[in-house]
Scaffold this active site. Structure first.
Site, PDB file in Angstrom:
ATOM      1  N   ARG A 191      99.842  10.815  80.576  1.00 16.14           N
ATOM      2  CA  ARG A 191      98.402  11.020  80.783  1.00 16.14           C
ATOM      3  C   ARG A 191      98.149  12.014  81.908  1.00 16.14           C
ATOM      4  O   ARG A 191      97.257  12.861  81.799  1.00 16.14           O
ATOM      5  CB  ARG A 191      97.695   9.699  81.084  1.00 16.14           C
ATOM      6  N   ASN A 198      95.738   5.565  77.272  1.00 15.23           N
ATOM      7  CA  ASN A 198      96.766   4.808  76.566  1.00 15.23           C
ATOM      8  C   ASN A 198      96.095   3.871  75.571  1.00 15.23           C
ATOM      9  O   ASN A 198      95.029   3.328  75.849  1.00 15.23           O
ATOM     10  CB  ASN A 198      97.599   3.972  77.544  1.00 15.23           C
TER      11      ASN A 198
END
Length: 93
Positions: A20, A38
């Site tokens: 990320r 996520n």
């Protein structure tokens, strides 16, 4: 410049490896707007807005990912542009 938007799902070893943060860095460096998060099924979900050529470059970099990631597949589909993003952010930290 025509603004486009994509919804992207990244499959593979993409959680717990800095993915990320990598996506956020690439998005901000390229001047794109959107977010990354996520998902419970171990994928990573990305929404990105910007011009088509820059998004294509972004997707190429996402397909590689950071060193510890192992991207198996990237699914990207066009979505309507919302214009609600002012930068590239990580959701659900």
């Amino acid at each position: 410049m025509t603004v486009r938007a994509k919804h992207i799902i990244v499959h593979g070893r993409v959680q717990g490896v800095g993915f990320r943060y990598f996506v956020q860095h690439v998005g901000n460096r390229l001047g794109l707007h959107g977010d990354v998060r996520n998902c419970p099924d171990s994928t990573v979900e990305i929404t990105v807005e910007g011009d088509a050529a820059t998004i294509a470059d972004f997707i190429r970099q996402v397909e590689t990912g950071p060193p510890l990631a192992r991207v198996q597949r990237v699914d990207a589909v066009d979505i309507p542009v919302t214009g609600t993003y002012s930068s590239f952010s990580i959701e659900g930290r």
